[in-house]
Design a protein around this motif. Structure first.
Motif, PDB file in Angstrom:
ATOM      1  N   HIS A 229    -102.081  22.742  -0.907  1.00 50.88           N
ATOM      2  CA  HIS A 229    -103.347  22.032  -0.792  1.00 50.88           C
ATOM      3  C   HIS A 229    -103.179  20.623  -0.256  1.00 50.88           C
ATOM      4  O   HIS A 229    -104.141  19.873  -0.164  1.00 50.88           O
ATOM      5  N   SER A 230    -101.959  20.260   0.080  1.00 47.98           N
ATOM      6  CA  SER A 230    -101.772  18.932   0.647  1.00 47.98           C
ATOM      7  C   SER A 230    -102.213  18.968   2.111  1.00 47.98           C
ATOM      8  O   SER A 230    -102.397  20.045   2.691  1.00 47.98           O
ATOM      9  N   ASP A 231    -102.402  17.788   2.698  1.00 45.62           N
ATOM     10  CA  ASP A 231    -102.893  17.705   4.076  1.00 45.62           C
ATOM     11  C   ASP A 231    -102.002  18.454   5.056  1.00 45.62           C
ATOM     12  O   ASP A 231    -102.481  19.130   5.954  1.00 45.62           O
ATOM     13  N   ASP A 232    -100.696  18.303   4.866  1.00 49.22           N
ATOM     14  CA  ASP A 232     -99.820  18.981   5.826  1.00 49.22           C
ATOM     15  C   ASP A 232     -99.227  20.265   5.250  1.00 49.22           C
ATOM     16  O   ASP A 232     -98.083  20.607   5.504  1.00 49.22           O
ATOM     17  N   ALA A 233    -100.051  20.973   4.492  1.00 48.28           N
ATOM     18  CA  ALA A 233     -99.624  22.281   3.970  1.00 48.28           C
ATOM     19  C   ALA A 233     -99.281  23.201   5.137  1.00 48.28           C
ATOM     20  O   ALA A 233     -99.841  23.090   6.220  1.00 48.28           O
ATOM     21  N   GLY A 234     -98.356  24.100   4.892  1.00 49.24           N
ATOM     22  CA  GLY A 234     -97.965  25.029   5.943  1.00 49.24           C
ATOM     23  C   GLY A 234     -96.806  25.866   5.463  1.00 49.24           C
ATOM     24  O   GLY A 234     -96.412  25.771   4.304  1.00 49.24           O
ATOM     25  N   VAL A 235     -96.282  26.706   6.349  1.00 47.63           N
ATOM     26  CA  VAL A 235     -95.170  27.565   5.953  1.00 47.63           C
ATOM     27  C   VAL A 235     -93.964  27.289   6.844  1.00 47.63           C
ATOM     28  O   VAL A 235     -94.091  26.717   7.927  1.00 47.63           O
ATOM     29  N   ILE A 236     -92.801  27.690   6.346  1.00 44.86           N
ATOM     30  CA  ILE A 236     -91.578  27.558   7.117  1.00 44.86           C
ATOM     31  C   ILE A 236     -91.141  28.946   7.565  1.00 44.86           C
ATOM     32  O   ILE A 236     -91.188  29.901   6.774  1.00 44.86           O
ATOM     33  N   ILE A 237     -90.767  29.047   8.807  1.00 46.80           N
ATOM     34  CA  ILE A 237     -90.325  30.337   9.335  1.00 46.80           C
ATOM     35  C   ILE A 237     -88.955  30.155   9.976  1.00 46.80           C
ATOM     36  O   ILE A 237     -88.731  29.204  10.722  1.00 46.80           O
ATOM     37  N   GLN A 238     -88.027  31.032   9.623  1.00 44.84           N
ATOM     38  CA  GLN A 238     -86.702  30.972  10.242  1.00 44.84           C
ATOM     39  C   GLN A 238     -86.743  31.777  11.534  1.00 44.84           C
ATOM     40  O   GLN A 238     -87.211  32.907  11.544  1.00 44.84           O
ATOM     41  N   GLY A 239     -86.287  31.192  12.607  1.00 45.45           N
ATOM     42  CA  GLY A 239     -86.316  31.900  13.874  1.00 45.45           C
ATOM     43  C   GLY A 239     -85.019  31.713  14.633  1.00 45.45           C
ATOM     44  O   GLY A 239     -84.072  31.094  14.138  1.00 45.45           O
ATOM     45  N   ILE A 240     -85.001  32.257  15.832  1.00 43.69           N
ATOM     46  CA  ILE A 240     -83.793  32.186  16.631  1.00 43.69           C
ATOM     47  C   ILE A 240     -84.227  32.018  18.084  1.00 43.69           C
ATOM     48  O   ILE A 240     -85.269  32.560  18.487  1.00 43.69           O
ATOM     49  N   VAL A 241     -83.486  31.239  18.861  1.00 42.53           N
ATOM     50  CA  VAL A 241     -83.866  31.027  20.258  1.00 42.53           C
ATOM     51  C   VAL A 241     -83.565  32.302  21.030  1.00 42.53           C
ATOM     52  O   VAL A 241     -82.421  32.749  21.093  1.00 42.53           O
ATOM     53  N   ALA A 242     -84.645  32.907  21.611  1.00 42.45           N
ATOM     54  CA  ALA A 242     -84.470  34.202  22.285  1.00 42.45           C
ATOM     55  C   ALA A 242     -84.287  34.025  23.790  1.00 42.45           C
ATOM     56  O   ALA A 242     -83.730  34.896  24.452  1.00 42.45           O
ATOM     57  N   GLY A 243     -84.765  32.933  24.326  1.00 44.90           N
ATOM     58  CA  GLY A 243     -84.628  32.747  25.770  1.00 44.90           C
ATOM     59  C   GLY A 243     -85.549  31.659  26.262  1.00 44.90           C
ATOM     60  O   GLY A 243     -86.294  31.050  25.471  1.00 44.90           O
ATOM     61  N   HIS A 244     -85.470  31.379  27.558  1.00 54.85           N
ATOM     62  CA  HIS A 244     -86.306  30.337  28.134  1.00 54.85           C
ATOM     63  C   HIS A 244     -87.066  30.903  29.324  1.00 54.85           C
ATOM     64  O   HIS A 244     -86.606  31.818  30.004  1.00 54.85           O
ATOM     65  N   ASP A 245     -88.232  30.363  29.573  1.00 57.82           N
ATOM     66  CA  ASP A 245     -89.005  30.746  30.750  1.00 57.82           C
ATOM     67  C   ASP A 245     -88.930  29.587  31.731  1.00 57.82           C
ATOM     68  O   ASP A 245     -89.517  28.526  31.490  1.00 57.82           O
ATOM     69  N   ASP A 246     -88.193  29.785  32.821  1.00 61.87           N
ATOM     70  CA  ASP A 246     -87.969  28.685  33.753  1.00 61.87           C
ATOM     71  C   ASP A 246     -89.212  28.331  34.553  1.00 61.87           C
ATOM     72  O   ASP A 246     -89.419  27.179  34.928  1.00 61.87           O
ATOM     73  N   ASP A 247     -90.074  29.329  34.810  1.00 58.44           N
ATOM     74  CA  ASP A 247     -91.281  29.055  35.600  1.00 58.44           C
ATOM     75  C   ASP A 247     -92.222  28.100  34.869  1.00 58.44           C
ATOM     76  O   ASP A 247     -92.743  27.162  35.444  1.00 58.44           O
ATOM     77  N   PHE A 248     -92.437  28.389  33.584  1.00 58.30           N
ATOM     78  CA  PHE A 248     -93.421  27.601  32.838  1.00 58.30           C
ATOM     79  C   PHE A 248     -92.788  26.591  31.881  1.00 58.30           C
ATOM     80  O   PHE A 248     -93.491  25.961  31.105  1.00 58.30           O
ATOM     81  N   ASP A 249     -91.457  26.472  31.934  1.00 60.90           N
ATOM     82  CA  ASP A 249     -90.760  25.557  31.034  1.00 60.90           C
ATOM     83  C   ASP A 249     -91.092  25.831  29.567  1.00 60.90           C
ATOM     84  O   ASP A 249     -91.513  24.949  28.830  1.00 60.90           O
ATOM     85  N   LEU A 250     -90.924  27.069  29.166  1.00 63.69           N
ATOM     86  CA  LEU A 250     -91.169  27.439  27.775  1.00 63.69           C
ATOM     87  C   LEU A 250     -89.874  27.928  27.140  1.00 63.69           C
ATOM     88  O   LEU A 250     -88.954  28.359  27.832  1.00 63.69           O
ATOM     89  N   THR A 251     -89.850  27.846  25.806  1.00 65.05           N
ATOM     90  CA  THR A 251     -88.738  28.429  25.066  1.00 65.05           C
ATOM     91  C   THR A 251     -89.313  29.488  24.135  1.00 65.05           C
ATOM     92  O   THR A 251     -90.364  29.274  23.523  1.00 65.05           O
ATOM     93  N   TYR A 252     -88.659  30.654  24.092  1.00 64.14           N
ATOM     94  CA  TYR A 252     -89.110  31.715  23.194  1.00 64.14           C
ATOM     95  C   TYR A 252     -88.312  31.684  21.911  1.00 64.14           C
ATOM     96  O   TYR A 252     -87.087  31.631  21.928  1.00 64.14           O
ATOM     97  N   LEU A 253     -89.054  31.706  20.824  1.00 64.32           N
ATOM     98  CA  LEU A 253     -88.403  31.702  19.512  1.00 64.32           C
ATOM     99  C   LEU A 253     -88.803  32.979  18.790  1.00 64.32           C
ATOM    100  O   LEU A 253     -89.993  33.193  18.529  1.00 64.32           O
TER     101      LEU A 253
END
Lengths: 355, 230
Positions: A229-253
């Motif tokens: 219930h705090s202002d910055d409430a949220g969840v934590i998710i463990q992920g892994i870097v799967a790859g990058h998109d060079d065209d759009f400069d994105l990273t997939y997690l």
């Protein structure tokens, strides 16, 4: 290895009364408002605070049991105080050596050089303590505590006396401790942000009593606890870097039930990451929206809805294997006719990369 | 001002004075350090009474202190009687008696600066030392003493200078035996009585300069310590 602690300590205006089982590895955050007994608990674990009928066992070391009480200087621990508390009569190097000299050679596992390297204080070694900034002092204090090769590291709000810039200077060092150390760390804090970044396990104290304890991911998403219930409430998710998109400069997690696309990060593929998804960044739709700018959309099931102030509700969702929180207005919840078990789509506007 | 410099008896009085002040200061540092340490750290609720007792020599006329010591150390006093019974030499009118009197007389000048210095250190550096593996005695010598060094310096110089300036207590329990218990302050008094103003000037001037130099060095060194520490 586990840590078992039972204390009952009476103070003028509060009583600390806890019975805890803490994991013997990773960072355990002790979290709660000021005056809830966090520091007293940490001091009791160190032996700085005596209580008559306490019990404390750290792995195979019995530090307190009834009348049996191992004095502080005979406990293998590192303690970082809120203020750096360096010895004013010694320079930085001699401050580090003070602890190391008092550890039997056979028990020295962390070399002083490693502690110096971990905290990046090599250039400061010959300085006097009054020639250090607040952040540098605290880094020296952490290195000094680590250099004694402790079996447990206790930290009492090590960042709270620092301004934001100094905090950001130290945070990377604390995060690296997480990966580099194989000893348990008990980290007292009243900052949810620090806890979310660092902790694996969370102990929630309220007025000297244990409110709840558990793995950080689980604790953050429990709607019965104040964290959600705090202002910055949220969840934590463990992920892994799967790859990058060079065209759009994105990273997939990639995470257990899907993939996030985020603005490109300089991380190699396979790198483990810790993500935070804030409740305010998750909106809900009943149908899959293809005409939207939001990239991260996941099917989910509503598991719980509770009021969050007058105008808002907090919704707990299950998306595959993970839990997410969504903070929406009560009006939206009514218009969408949200109920337990209903299928929705969670649109995640942004993801914060913590490590 | 007379042409005569210092007579032999004046020089002997000077040596006795310095010896008395040196021994007294040493004894007070050895006794006063644990007392000051204990007073700085105890939460005993009657501590204020002990503090008042230690501060008494600051306000009492030295003759009062000297009088009671004389009574106690004399043949009919409890200590004097005990000495007689043990077959030990009586202490009144001896150098040892002077040392005992001076220890009481200069006590607050040593204990108070030490107590203040120990109090100023606070608990934290000692707790830090404990978490770094230092035993209580180890913490005392490697943390408390070095951090309280300005207090030790002040205590040493004040204790010494104050004993050098002693008059009333010495007169009461030391008598005025040249070569044994005659100290500078009394030698000056004798010179003035005998109208030997030249000798009185030399001794008084010397004492003035000596005291000034000692106090100046304390303040100078303490300033340097605080600059280094802050």
């Amino acid at each position: 290895m586990t840590i078992t602690a039972r204390f009952r300590i009476k103070r003028k205006n509060f009583v600390l009364d806890v019975d805890l089982n803490l994991p013997g590895k990773g960072i355990t955050a002790v979290f709660g408002p000021s005056g809830c007994g966090k520091t007293t608990l940490l001091r009791a674990i160190a032996g700085l605070e005596k209580c008559r009928h306490g019990f404390l066992r750290v792995g195979d070391m019995q530090w307190q049991d009834g009348k049996h009480f191992v004095p502080v200087h005979q406990r293998s621990l590192g303690y970082v105080f809120q203020e750096a508390s360096l010895f004013a009569h010694l320079n930085v190097r001699r401050n580090l050596e003070y602890g190391v000299k008092r550890v039997p050679v056979s028990q020295r596992k962390v070399s002083m050089d490693r502690a110096i390297a971990l905290l990046g204080i090599e250039p400061l070694l010959e300085r006097r303590t009054n020639q250090l900034s607040g952040g540098e002092k605290q880094r020296v204090a952490i290195a000094r505590a680590l250099a004694v090769s402790p079996r447990i590291l206790l930290m009492d709000e090590p960042l709270s006396a620092l301004d934001l810039t100094r905090k950001q200077e130290i945070m990377p060092y604390l995060e690296s401790l997480h990966d580099e150390l194989d000893i348990p760390v008990i980290y007292v804090s009243h900052s949810l942000d620090e806890v979310v970044r660092l902790a694996d396990h969370l102990v929630l104290l309220e007025e000297g009593k244990l409110k709840a304890a558990g793995p950080i991911g689980e604790m953050l998403s429990r709607l019965d606890l104040p964290l959600a219930h705090s202002d910055d409430a949220g969840v934590i998710i463990q992920g892994i870097v799967a790859g990058h998109d060079d065209d759009f400069d994105l990273t997939y997690l990639d995470f257990p039930s899907g993939r996030f696309s985020v603005a490109r990060k300089a991380l190699s593929v396979g790198h483990a990451v810790r993500l935070k998804v804030a409740a305010r960044d998750v909106s809900l739709t009943l149908e899959y929206q293809s005409n939207t700018s939001i990239l991260n959309i996941f099917p989910a099931t509503i598991e719980e809805i509770i009021p969050d102030g007058g105008a808002q509700v907090m919704v707990r969702l299950i998306a595959g294997e993970i839990v997410m929180l969504s903070r929406i207005t009560r009006k939206s919840a009514t218009l969408l006719d949200l109920k337990l078990g209903k299928k929705v789509y969670a649109q995640v506007k942004s993801v914060v990369l913590l490590t | 001002m007379g042409t005569m410099v210092l007579s032999e008896s004046d020089l002997i009085a000077l040596v006795i004075t310095l010896k008395l002040a040196g021994i007294t200061t040493l004894i007070l540092l050895l006794l006063g350090t644990p007392i000051a340490w204990w007073m700085a750290r105890t939460r005993w609720r009657f501590k204020f009474m002990l503090e008042a007792v230690i501060a008494l020599p600051l306000v009492l006329p030295p003759t009062v202190l000297g009088f009671y010591l004389l009574v106690a150390l004399g043949p009919h006093g409890p200590l004097g009687g005990l000495m007689d019974w043990l077959g030990v030499q009586r202490l009144a009118f001896t150098f040892t008696g002077l040392v005992i009197g001076s220890v009481f007389y200069s006590m607050p000048f040593v204990i108070q600066p030490l107590q203040n210095a120990f109090t100023a250190i606070g608990n934290r550096p000692l707790e830090v030392a404990a978490t770094l593996g230092a035993s209580p005695l180890d913490r005392f010598f490697t943390v408390a003493v070095p951090l309280a060094r300005s207090g030790f310096l002040t205590a040493t110089v004040l204790g010494f200078a104050h004993t050098v300036g002693e008059f009333g207590v010495v007169l009461m329990i030391g008598g005025n035996i040249p070569g044994e218990t005659q100290v500078l302050s009394i030698a000056i008094y004798d010179h003035v009585e005998a109208l030997e103003y030249g000798s009185a000037h030399w001794l008084s001037g010397g004492l003035l300069v000596l005291s000034f130099l000692m106090l100046m060095s304390v303040y100078l060194l303490n300033r340097r310590f605080s600059v280094v520490q802050s």
